[in-house]
Enzyme design. Structure first.
Site, mmCIF file in Angstrom:
data_model
loop_
_atom_site.group_PDB
_atom_site.id
_atom_site.type_symbol
_atom_site.label_atom_id
_atom_site.label_comp_id
_atom_site.label_asym_id
_atom_site.label_seq_id
_atom_site.Cartn_x
_atom_site.Cartn_y
_atom_site.Cartn_z
ATOM 1 N N HIS A 84 50.800 30.349 51.569
ATOM 2 C CA HIS A 84 50.102 31.645 51.500
ATOM 3 C C HIS A 84 49.375 31.764 50.156
ATOM 4 O O HIS A 84 48.193 32.120 50.107
ATOM 5 C CB HIS A 84 51.108 32.783 51.676
ATOM 6 C CG HIS A 84 50.602 34.133 51.275
ATOM 7 N ND1 HIS A 84 49.677 34.835 52.012
ATOM 8 C CD2 HIS A 84 50.870 34.920 50.200
ATOM 9 C CE1 HIS A 84 49.411 35.983 51.411
ATOM 10 N NE2 HIS A 84 50.113 36.058 50.309
ATOM 11 N N ASP A 113 16.249 29.433 44.183
ATOM 12 C CA ASP A 113 17.463 28.874 44.777
ATOM 13 C C ASP A 113 18.413 28.562 43.636
ATOM 14 O O ASP A 113 18.120 28.856 42.477
ATOM 15 C CB ASP A 113 17.150 27.581 45.570
ATOM 16 C CG ASP A 113 18.213 27.305 46.629
ATOM 17 O OD1 ASP A 113 19.411 27.271 46.273
ATOM 18 O OD2 ASP A 113 17.846 27.142 47.808
ATOM 19 N N TRP A 149 53.451 27.827 44.763
ATOM 20 C CA TRP A 149 52.091 27.376 44.445
ATOM 21 C C TRP A 149 52.012 26.881 43.013
ATOM 22 O O TRP A 149 51.094 26.167 42.648
ATOM 23 C CB TRP A 149 51.075 28.496 44.689
ATOM 24 C CG TRP A 149 50.935 29.486 43.566
ATOM 25 C CD1 TRP A 149 51.785 30.501 43.275
ATOM 26 C CD2 TRP A 149 49.889 29.542 42.590
ATOM 27 N NE1 TRP A 149 51.340 31.198 42.181
ATOM 28 C CE2 TRP A 149 50.170 30.634 41.742
ATOM 29 C CE3 TRP A 149 48.736 28.787 42.351
ATOM 30 C CZ2 TRP A 149 49.350 30.982 40.666
ATOM 31 C CZ3 TRP A 149 47.927 29.144 41.273
ATOM 32 C CH2 TRP A 149 48.235 30.217 40.446
ATOM 33 N N SER A 176 35.396 20.909 43.733
ATOM 34 C CA SER A 176 34.480 21.883 44.323
ATOM 35 C C SER A 176 34.201 23.026 43.351
ATOM 36 O O SER A 176 33.044 23.417 43.145
ATOM 37 C CB SER A 176 35.081 22.410 45.622
ATOM 38 O OG SER A 176 34.455 23.593 46.016
ATOM 39 N N SER A 177 35.252 23.548 42.738
ATOM 40 C CA SER A 177 35.076 24.672 41.808
ATOM 41 C C SER A 177 34.242 24.269 40.611
ATOM 42 O O SER A 177 33.392 25.027 40.154
ATOM 43 C CB SER A 177 36.427 25.168 41.303
ATOM 44 O OG SER A 177 37.156 25.719 42.346
ATOM 45 N N HIS A 260 46.584 31.019 33.639
ATOM 46 C CA HIS A 260 46.188 32.341 33.194
ATOM 47 C C HIS A 260 44.688 32.575 33.222
ATOM 48 O O HIS A 260 44.240 33.575 33.763
ATOM 49 C CB HIS A 260 46.818 32.772 31.874
ATOM 50 C CG HIS A 260 46.793 34.267 31.824
ATOM 51 N ND1 HIS A 260 47.682 35.041 32.493
ATOM 52 C CD2 HIS A 260 45.878 35.106 31.309
ATOM 53 C CE1 HIS A 260 47.342 36.305 32.385
ATOM 54 N NE2 HIS A 260 46.245 36.380 31.672
ATOM 55 N N GLU A 262 42.857 31.243 35.249
ATOM 56 C CA GLU A 262 42.622 31.325 36.685
ATOM 57 C C GLU A 262 42.684 32.768 37.187
ATOM 58 O O GLU A 262 41.881 33.172 38.020
ATOM 59 C CB GLU A 262 43.649 30.457 37.422
ATOM 60 C CG GLU A 262 43.704 30.638 38.932
ATOM 61 C CD GLU A 262 42.469 30.136 39.669
ATOM 62 O OE1 GLU A 262 41.726 29.336 39.079
ATOM 63 O OE2 GLU A 262 42.257 30.559 40.808
ATOM 64 N N TYR A 264 41.849 35.358 35.612
ATOM 65 C CA TYR A 264 40.601 36.023 35.230
ATOM 66 C C TYR A 264 39.427 35.465 35.998
ATOM 67 O O TYR A 264 38.434 36.168 36.221
ATOM 68 C CB TYR A 264 40.413 35.962 33.710
ATOM 69 C CG TYR A 264 41.450 36.825 33.054
ATOM 70 C CD1 TYR A 264 41.315 38.202 33.089
ATOM 71 C CD2 TYR A 264 42.607 36.292 32.507
ATOM 72 C CE1 TYR A 264 42.295 39.017 32.583
ATOM 73 C CE2 TYR A 264 43.590 37.100 32.001
ATOM 74 C CZ TYR A 264 43.435 38.462 32.039
ATOM 75 O OH TYR A 264 44.410 39.262 31.552
ATOM 76 N N SER A 275 30.770 46.692 38.893
ATOM 77 C CA SER A 275 29.798 47.199 37.920
ATOM 78 C C SER A 275 28.404 47.300 38.516
ATOM 79 O O SER A 275 27.545 47.993 37.970
ATOM 80 C CB SER A 275 29.750 46.291 36.687
ATOM 81 O OG SER A 275 31.017 46.200 36.106
ATOM 82 N N HIS A 309 53.138 33.836 28.386
ATOM 83 C CA HIS A 309 53.812 35.067 28.817
ATOM 84 C C HIS A 309 54.337 34.924 30.255
ATOM 85 O O HIS A 309 55.050 35.786 30.731
ATOM 86 C CB HIS A 309 52.911 36.302 28.655
ATOM 87 C CG HIS A 309 51.727 36.354 29.568
ATOM 88 N ND1 HIS A 309 50.553 36.937 29.206
ATOM 89 C CD2 HIS A 309 51.530 35.902 30.823
ATOM 90 C CE1 HIS A 309 49.681 36.838 30.208
ATOM 91 N NE2 HIS A 309 50.256 36.211 31.193
ATOM 92 N N HIS A 310 53.945 33.837 30.922
ATOM 93 C CA HIS A 310 54.545 33.549 32.236
ATOM 94 C C HIS A 310 55.889 32.846 32.073
ATOM 95 O O HIS A 310 56.520 32.492 33.056
ATOM 96 C CB HIS A 310 53.620 32.644 33.049
ATOM 97 C CG HIS A 310 52.299 33.284 33.377
ATOM 98 N ND1 HIS A 310 52.081 33.977 34.528
ATOM 99 C CD2 HIS A 310 51.136 33.353 32.674
ATOM 100 C CE1 HIS A 310 50.828 34.433 34.551
ATOM 101 N NE2 HIS A 310 50.241 34.073 33.434
ATOM 102 N N THR A 335 40.153 45.278 28.586
ATOM 103 C CA THR A 335 40.265 45.722 29.974
ATOM 104 C C THR A 335 40.134 47.233 30.050
ATOM 105 O O THR A 335 39.465 47.773 30.934
ATOM 106 C CB THR A 335 41.610 45.274 30.574
ATOM 107 O OG1 THR A 335 41.799 43.891 30.256
ATOM 108 C CG2 THR A 335 41.624 45.438 32.072
ATOM 109 N N LYS A 338 36.557 48.323 29.874
ATOM 110 C CA LYS A 338 35.843 48.208 31.150
ATOM 111 C C LYS A 338 36.143 49.422 32.038
ATOM 112 O O LYS A 338 35.248 50.008 32.631
ATOM 113 C CB LYS A 338 36.230 46.911 31.877
ATOM 114 C CG LYS A 338 35.852 45.663 31.104
ATOM 115 C CD LYS A 338 35.738 44.456 31.996
ATOM 116 C CE LYS A 338 34.384 44.372 32.628
ATOM 117 N NZ LYS A 338 33.392 43.611 31.899
ATOM 118 N N ARG A 457 62.036 37.239 43.698
ATOM 119 C CA ARG A 457 60.983 36.876 44.644
ATOM 120 C C ARG A 457 61.341 35.550 45.311
ATOM 121 O O ARG A 457 62.281 34.882 44.911
ATOM 122 C CB ARG A 457 59.643 36.789 43.925
ATOM 123 C CG ARG A 457 59.593 35.723 42.868
ATOM 124 C CD ARG A 457 58.381 35.849 41.980
ATOM 125 N NE ARG A 457 57.207 35.258 42.606
ATOM 126 C CZ ARG A 457 56.225 34.639 41.928
ATOM 127 N NH1 ARG A 457 56.292 34.527 40.605
ATOM 128 N NH2 ARG A 457 55.189 34.145 42.544
#
Lengths: 538, 261
Positions: A84, A113, A149, A176-177, A260, A262, A264, A275, A309-310, A335, A338, A457
């Site tokens: 998932h 293009d 994951w 790809s990314s 991390h 990722e 963002y 925006s 922090h993870h 943040t 924004k 979890r």
């Protein structure tokens, strides 16, 4: 210099057969170098993955609806949570934003293009292969990857036959990314309309430019991490194996150095979409455009120095914990800027509430709630209690579902008339919005309580005191899943509505609204006049 | 299957009658530091509430008053350096107010010097092993029999009929009240995480690494927890039970253990 590049590009197109319009049949899609076609394919692919990943979420929530095991075994449950996440992160959210970028960035900057159209084709077509490989693991001996994951060793090394396929598919997603990111950077830097200085670029282009740099910086790090897993498993290395002198925690450092930024990567383009939309429906210019750019850049920079922090429970030195805690807290400042700017954009505007605006407003509300729980998680001693519990699940689903996913939905509704040339059904769109918003909160809000009360979890079954909130969350999840069928209905009937005007929305602004609706197969074959462009920016 | 689906749908009312426990918040726990953790948690929470009231308040006023259907005309301002300085500076001040007490607690959490006793905790797939360093006591602690039978798919046992379903073990850890207990964590296979919410301790048990944590329990009682790091198929089935007893009872427990061995 911009003009030169554009001209060179046009000549290339003239030599090609593209002037005749799209090819007929499957060849149009397989060999497409057209940013609009590729954008459409990305978006359809993303929606497909959203439903596959969503089906897995339904399995998870059904099993967790009441205590006891009813439907699946724990092994399969773990496969579902792992798949998932991988599918939603790499298959649904990221490709959706690349799809929006493909469609909209050339239109927003007045380019004909993407700069590298063949690579664009390649970076899309890698994705179905990558996810074909990943999904095929469901049918392999030992099943799909079930180690989460995050792929922490040593657990991930216990994966069955699926292991090398997992690594290979992650590599493909990364390739790809990276190609998509290179394309966006080259396009944005070289192919802007004359007079469009960097600071005049629309926010969506800005946030994507920053995101693209993040992608280039961290996807190779992920590739390195999973390659080390591969060699640990098959080639006798011991990067992460304690028995051979390796360090399992090193993987976590490398993974989160990718992981991390990722998060963002998944939220900055969402900031960009919102925006664009809020000023349109508030009929007022975006408040503090430049400070929005600086805030997004700050967030991107800080995202590189907060990864641990993870990992507050892995046993870091005190000074390390303090550093990562302070750095993480700092992210709240840009943040906050924004969010305040969005609110200031609405303030004394003249607002209407079409579906894209509703999704954007829900984004601001609910992403802020995810931001609050993020601030709570930054407080290291409290994080020790929250870590790996449903509180964290609630937090990241708040920033990803009513955050990223709602922004994607908002963008889809906002630009759909430009894509199809017809207005979607507003009543059905609003129905989709309200049912999604109610159910998303019903799903994820109770998870905060579960985590605080002590539910970890990634468990298939739980003690009876957690049953009430789990039942509510499951009801919400099934409601949210069904609500997305309304979205499919909107898409399928998108061409049946009344014809859309070029501007589509009363308050729309920007170059994409100067081309006809639907946008012709080729747009801005010559760069837009500086004057027109300037008007569009104002 | 159908029965289960119906049960799922009815789960809310069922659960409500069977065991209504709408725990909404983190428990305060039984150590000084778990209380400090709770207080930090509440402090940040209230800051978030305060910020939320302001931000959402302004937004809601705007949504009500500044709508086109009410004839609102849009203003033309799109920049204010003063406002931006203010809303950058205020969050910075709030963050400093949060981080100072947090850092103080973190320093205390790391100070595991001069313990009264030490226990080595080793994670296994899927049970815990405890070794009391100052004595010969060591044992495995696995999911209790009653839960083992009920947890199986289609076991026919209603989890609500099992006391402490999935949170009970065969051999609990016993510690004396008031003693400074140092815990040393490691693992035999994959990464596990030892978490007891009432002690506010969650520490990863990692192969090849020894982590430490400590607590001094102020109250007696039974405190339950679970493995918090995904560790394979039975990750959800390796609970932790800590029994805090009076020092005399603890001494008696140690003696009885010695007699057994």
């Amino acid at each position: 210099m911009n003009t030169d590049v554009s001209n060179a590009h046009d000549e290339h197109h003239d030599a090609d057969h593209d002037d005749h319009g799209p090819d007929k049949g499957i060849g149009r899609w397989l060999f497409s170098t057209n940013h609009k076609d590729i954008g459409t394919m990305y978006l359809i692919f993303s929606l497909t993955m959203f439903f596959i990943g969503g089906a897995m979420a339904m399995v998870i929530r059904s099993e967790l609806a009441i205590p006891g095991l009813q439907f699946v075994h724990p092994e399969f449950f773990n496969q579902m949570t792992t798949m998932h996440a991988l599918i939603m992160v790499f298959g649904a959210v990221m490709p959706a934003f690349v799809g929006l970028a493909n469609w909209m960035i050339p239109l927003m900057i007045g380019a004909p293009d993407m700069a590298l159209p063949r690579m664009n084709n390649w970076s899309f077509w890698i994705l179905p292969v990558a996810f074909g490989i990943l999904l095929s693991t469901l049918f392999m001996p030992g099943g799909s990857p079930a180690g989460g994951w995050t792929m922490y060793p040593p657990l991930v090394l216990q994966t069955g036959d699926a292991f090398p396929f997992l690594i290979f598919s992650v590599h493909l997603m990364g390739i790809s990314s990276i190609m998509g990111a290179i394309n966006i950077i080259v396009t944005v830097i070289n192919m802007r309309a004359p007079d469009m200085s960097l600071l005049k670029m629309p926010m969506f282009v800005w946030t994507w430019l920053i995101t693209a740099y993040l992608l280039i910086a961290v996807m190779p790090v992920l590739a390195g991490a999973v390659t080390m897993l591969l060699t640990d498993q098959f080639f006798g290395t011991s990067f992460f194996l304690a028995a051979g002198g390796g360090d399992p925690v090193m993987f976590q450092h490398i993974f989160w150095f990718f992981g991390h930024p990722e998060v963002y990567i998944m939220i900055l383009p969402a900031f960009g979409v919102v925006s664009e939309i809020i000023p349109t429906f508030a009929r007022k210019k975006l408040f503090g455009h430049d400070s929005m750019v600086y805030a997004a850049s700050c967030i991107a920079f800080l995202s590189f120095i907060v990864w641990a922090h993870h990992m507050f429970t892995v046993g870091m030195p005190l000074t390390g914990q303090l550093f990562f805690m302070f750095a993480t807290m700092l992210i709240a400042v840009p943040t906050g800027v924004k969010i305040f700017n969005w609110v200031a954009t609405m303030w004394r505007g003249s607002m209407t509430f079409e579906t894209p605006m509703l999704f954007s407003l829900a984004f601001v509300f609910l992403f802020t709630i995810g931001g609050f729980s993020g601030l709570m998680l930054a407080v290291a001693p409290a994080d020790v209690q929250y870590h790996d519990t449903y509180f964290v699940v609630a937090h990241f689903h708040y920033v990803l579902v009513p955050g990223s996913v709602f922004a994607i939905m908002a963008g889809a509704y906002y630009w759909l008339p430009k894509w199809t040339g017809h207005m979607y059904n507003e009543t059905v769109g609003k129905l989709h919005f309200w049912s999604s918003t109610i159910f998303v909160n019903l799903t994820f809000f109770p998870m905060h309580f579960l985590g605080l009360a002590g539910m970890p979890r990634r468990i298939p079954d739980y003690s009876t005191q957690f049953s009430d909130f789990n039942t509510i969350a499951s009801i919400g999840a099934i409601g949210f899943g069904l609500s997305q069928l309304i979205f499919v209905w909107v898409i399928l009937t998108a061409k049946q509505g009344p014809k859309a005007t070029d501007r589509v929305w009363e308050g729309s602004h920007g170059l994409e609204w100067t081309v006809p609706s639907p946008a012709p197969y080729h747009t801005f074959e010559t760069p837009p006049q500086a004057r027109i462009a300037n008007e569009a920016f104002e | 299957m159908i029965r289960n689906t119906i049960l799922s749908l009815l789960g809310l009312s069922l659960a409500g009658t069977a065991k209504a426990d709408w725990a909404l918040n983190m428990p305060k726990g039984i150590t000084d530091l778990s209380l400090e953790t709770y207080n930090l948690h509440m402090m940040v929470f209230w800051w978030c509430v305060a910020i939320g009231i302001v931000v959402f308040g302004v937004m809601i006023i705007s949504l009500i008053k500044h709508r086109k259907s009410k004839g609102a005309e849009s203003a033309t301002f799109s920049h204010s350096t003063t406002a931006e300085i203010i809303w950058t500076a205020i969050p910075v001040i709030i963050l400093i107010l949060i981080s100072v007490p947090t850092a103080e607690t973190m320093v205390k959490l790391e100070d595991s010097r001069n313990p009264d006793m030490s226990i080595v905790i080793t994670g296994y797939q899927w049970k815990w092993h405890y070794k009391y360093q100052d004595s010969d006591i060591e044992f495995f602690s696995s999911l209790a029999r009653s839960s083992v039978e009920a947890r199986r798919k289609e076991s026919g046992v209603d989890p609500f009929s099992v006391e402490n379903y999935l949170l009970d073990v065969d051999n609990p850890v016993v510690v004396p009240r008031g003693a400074k207990v140092r815990l040393l964590f490691t693992s035999n296979d994959v990464i596990h995480s030892w978490w007891v919410v009432g002690l506010a301790i969650k520490k990863d048990a990692i192969p090849g690494i020894v982590n430490e944590a400590w607590f001094r329990a102020n109250e007696t009682g039974t405190y339950r927890g679970q493995c918090a790091e995904l560790c394979g198929k039975d990750h959800g089935y390796m609970p932790i039970v800590v029994e805090v007893v009076e020092p005399e009872a603890y001494a008696a427990w140690v003696n009885s253990h010695d007699a057994e061995q």
